[in-house]
Design an enzyme around this catalytic site. Sequence first.
Site, PDB file in Angstrom:
ATOM      1  CG  HIS A 122      -1.196  -0.453   6.633  1.00  0.00           C
ATOM      2  ND1 HIS A 122      -0.150  -0.211   5.776  1.00  0.00           N
ATOM      3  CD2 HIS A 122      -2.307  -0.010   6.007  1.00  0.00           C
ATOM      4  CE1 HIS A 122      -0.622   0.355   4.674  1.00  0.00           C
ATOM      5  NE2 HIS A 122      -1.926   0.485   4.786  1.00  0.00           N
ATOM      6  CB  SER A 154      -0.186   3.882   4.132  1.00  0.00           C
ATOM      7  OG  SER A 154      -1.395   4.496   3.783  1.00  0.00           O
ATOM      8  CB  CYS A 183      -5.676  -1.011   4.010  1.00  0.00           C
ATOM      9  SG  CYS A 183      -5.238   0.697   3.601  1.00  0.00           S
ATOM     10  CB  CYS A 197      -0.893  -0.027   1.242  1.00  0.00           C
ATOM     11  SG  CYS A 197      -1.924   1.429   1.465  1.00  0.00           S
ATOM     12  CG  HIS A 248       2.914   8.351   2.442  1.00  0.00           C
ATOM     13  ND1 HIS A 248       3.276   9.471   1.739  1.00  0.00           N
ATOM     14  CD2 HIS A 248       1.671   8.028   2.028  1.00  0.00           C
ATOM     15  CE1 HIS A 248       2.282   9.824   0.932  1.00  0.00           C
ATOM     16  NE2 HIS A 248       1.296   8.953   1.083  1.00  0.00           N
TER      17      HIS A 248
HETATM   18 ZN   LIG Z   1      -3.114   1.063   3.301  1.00  0.00          ZN
END
Ligand SMILES: [Zn+2]
Length: 365
Positions: A61, A42, A166, A40, A45
């Site tokens: 996650h 995220s 997610c 993902c 990041h």
């Molecule tokens: Zn995610």
Amino acid sequence: MKTRAALLREVGQPLVIEEVELAEPQAGEVLVRIVAAGVCHSDLHYMKGEWPIPKPAVLGHEGAGIVERVGPGVTRVKPGDHCVLIFRPNCGYCDYCTIGRPTLCTGRISAPGTMYDGTTRLSSGGQPVYHLARVACFAEHAVLPEEQLLPIPKAIPLDRAALVGCAVMTGVGAATNTVSVEPGSAVVVIGCGGVGLNVVQGARMLNAAQIIAVDLLDNKLEYALDFGATHTINAREEDAVARVKEITGHGADYAFDAIGSARTVQQAFEMVKIGGTAIEVGIAPQGQMAQIDAWALAMQEKTLKGSFYGSARPRVDMLRLLELYQQGRLKLDELISRTYTLDQINEGFDLLQSGSVARGVIMME
Ligand SMILES: [Zn+2]
Ligand SMILES: [Zn+2]
């Protein structure tokens, strides 16, 4: 015990696969064998240093796995249960949980990268290794608090289920929970990766008449058509705001920014019609400031809303999404365009950045 995991040791560097120590689950915690973990944005990041986390850390996650052992006092799951991992737990008691907004829960907070007691279960050479969101599923095993596990029917493949933890919840929930897209309305979705495609299918499920997908890559716009988009705009070739106005006549009722940046939230705000709503779904780098036409906010009664984790009630909404998948009414199979082994995880992030996949999933076995 020992387990293999992908570690973020340094920002800007590839993840490193290492064998780490994983302590036994403590009170209220559960040892899970991870089966599948989604790749993902995220996580990216954190890898780029755009969001902070202590290092070394195990990221991941969006995942699903099977319960192996439970710590003292665990009552909600048992060994053998198949579970979706929830990256944002809720306490059930704070103001936000009480008013039905559990993704904003303030009652279950720990220092970044740690479990609720402030320590880690992961370590390497006697030094702590931190857990992203107490999930840390880029590993063959993980220890999580029991409230971050959602038992699901065993008939559902765990690679599909992982995505509900997610991307699917975040995307579909933005359309169904954060706002409620009315039948016949005009919707724009900026960014057609794992989250954006799910906003598209959320809008389709709610019978939006126009679902306009915006991206810079034609292959992602193709995915969007498969997920229910009625129009596509390649923003590299066309002025996306002008094109949305042309297609809709007056602008969209809802514009979802699934990218998360100052530029795209501004575009989303400009794409909605008088009285329309722009929804920020993607999460921008911390500290980035966006410019909004303050005049239009008042004079045109435009709304700008944030949407975190699909404004989910995870225990209700994720099971509903999986039920819709089982009925053939929610696309999950089509989301997975690539699978990787844990050792191939950096390739997964390279392909995510190049935009050549809808969702890539790491299979641990
Ligand atoms: Zn995610
Ligand atoms: Zn709470």
